[in-house]
Design a protein around this motif. Structure first.
Motif, short mmCIF file in Angstrom:
data_model
loop_
_atom_site.label_atom_id
_atom_site.label_comp_id
_atom_site.label_asym_id
_atom_site.label_seq_id
_atom_site.Cartn_x
_atom_site.Cartn_y
_atom_site.Cartn_z
N UNK A 64 0.88 -1.17 0.00
CA UNK A 64 0.00 0.00 0.00
C UNK A 64 0.91 1.22 0.00
N UNK A 65 0.70 2.13 -0.94
CA UNK A 65 1.46 3.38 -0.94
C UNK A 65 0.70 4.37 -0.07
N UNK A 66 1.40 4.90 0.92
CA UNK A 66 0.75 5.84 1.83
C UNK A 66 0.48 7.19 1.18
N UNK A 67 -0.15 8.07 1.94
CA UNK A 67 -0.48 9.41 1.44
C UNK A 67 -0.01 10.49 2.40
N UNK A 68 0.68 10.10 3.46
CA UNK A 68 1.09 11.08 4.47
C UNK A 68 2.53 11.55 4.27
N UNK A 69 3.13 11.99 5.36
CA UNK A 69 4.49 12.52 5.38
C UNK A 69 5.50 11.44 4.97
N UNK A 70 6.52 11.84 4.24
CA UNK A 70 7.55 10.90 3.80
C UNK A 70 8.62 10.72 4.87
N UNK A 115 11.85 6.71 2.49
CA UNK A 115 11.03 6.98 1.31
C UNK A 115 9.58 6.59 1.44
N UNK A 116 9.24 5.80 2.46
CA UNK A 116 7.83 5.44 2.66
C UNK A 116 7.02 6.67 3.04
N UNK A 117 5.73 6.62 2.75
CA UNK A 117 4.79 7.65 3.17
C UNK A 117 3.92 7.09 4.29
N UNK A 118 3.57 7.94 5.26
CA UNK A 118 2.71 7.50 6.35
C UNK A 118 1.45 6.87 5.77
N UNK A 119 1.09 5.72 6.35
CA UNK A 119 -0.04 4.93 5.86
C UNK A 119 0.39 3.84 4.90
N UNK A 148 10.31 -8.63 6.57
CA UNK A 148 9.50 -7.74 7.41
C UNK A 148 8.29 -7.25 6.64
N UNK A 149 7.15 -7.27 7.31
CA UNK A 149 5.96 -6.57 6.84
C UNK A 149 5.86 -5.34 7.72
N UNK A 150 5.90 -4.15 7.10
CA UNK A 150 6.01 -2.90 7.84
C UNK A 150 4.92 -1.93 7.40
N UNK A 151 4.29 -1.28 8.39
CA UNK A 151 3.39 -0.17 8.11
C UNK A 151 3.97 1.06 8.77
N UNK A 152 4.08 2.13 8.02
CA UNK A 152 4.60 3.40 8.56
C UNK A 152 3.44 4.15 9.19
N UNK A 153 3.49 4.33 10.51
CA UNK A 153 2.40 4.95 11.26
C UNK A 153 2.58 6.46 11.42
N UNK A 154 3.83 6.92 11.60
CA UNK A 154 4.06 8.34 11.86
C UNK A 154 5.49 8.71 11.52
N UNK A 155 5.65 9.99 11.16
CA UNK A 155 6.97 10.59 10.93
C UNK A 155 6.99 11.90 11.69
N UNK A 156 8.06 12.13 12.47
CA UNK A 156 8.13 13.37 13.22
C UNK A 156 8.38 14.54 12.26
#
Length: 157
Positions: A64-70, A115-119, A148-156
């Motif tokens: 899933x490509x996120x839509x939030x902060x990179x 490079x991931x985007x939040x979400x 690893x299966x990873x979901x990016x939840x937040x970026x400061x």
């Protein structure tokens, strides 16, 4: 001709055949393990043909490509993850916050999150050279391929 210049030419004359041999070798460069689909338990859902191999030798697939902060090196990131050995054994899972790109995690995890985007959700296949190498760690044996299966939840900010 100076001694330094003669020594430099001699060094290149000795090194060039070694470099050329390495470039033409069928063996992986710098010890990166040759990974193929047969290395993984079917339940992991690894399809290397659907993944992108990085220059370092790891494999990445955006589920899933996120839509939030990179996620950029130097920023704190929070991920939800599950880690598996190639035989399908889960060795760890949870939520984790760390500073990206400063060596707080294994090199493959740093590289795979950048490079991931939040979400976003990403699958990482990390060769031993970018994981725990020949030492292993806890339930991870030496020279293990890590998934690893990873979901990016937040970026400061």
């Amino acid at each position: 001709m100076t001694i330094a210049r003669a020594t430099s030419r001699l060094s290149w004359a000795l090194l060039l055949p070694l470099v050329m041999t390495a470039c033409n070798s069928a063996e992986p460069i710098f010890g990166i393990q040759d990974i193929d689909n047969d290395d993984f338990a079917p339940e992991l859902g690894i399809d290397l043909a659907a993944m992108t191999q990085t220059a370092s030798g790891m494999w990445i697939q955006d589920i899933v490509v996120g839509e939030g902060t990179q996620a950029f090196p130097g920023r704190d990131v929070t991920v939800d993850y599950a880690g598996f050995l190639a035989n399908g054994t889960r060795f760890d899972a949870g939520e984790f916050t760390f500073r990206l790109g400063v060596g707080q995690v294994i090199p493959g995890f740093d590289e795979g999150i950048a490079g991931m985007l939040v979400g976003g959700v990403r699958k990482l296949v990390i060769p031993p050279e970018l994981g725990y190498r020949d030492t292993g760690s806890g339930p991870i044996p030496p020279n293990a391929i890590l998934i690893f299966d990873v979901e990016l939840l937040a970026v400061s900010p």
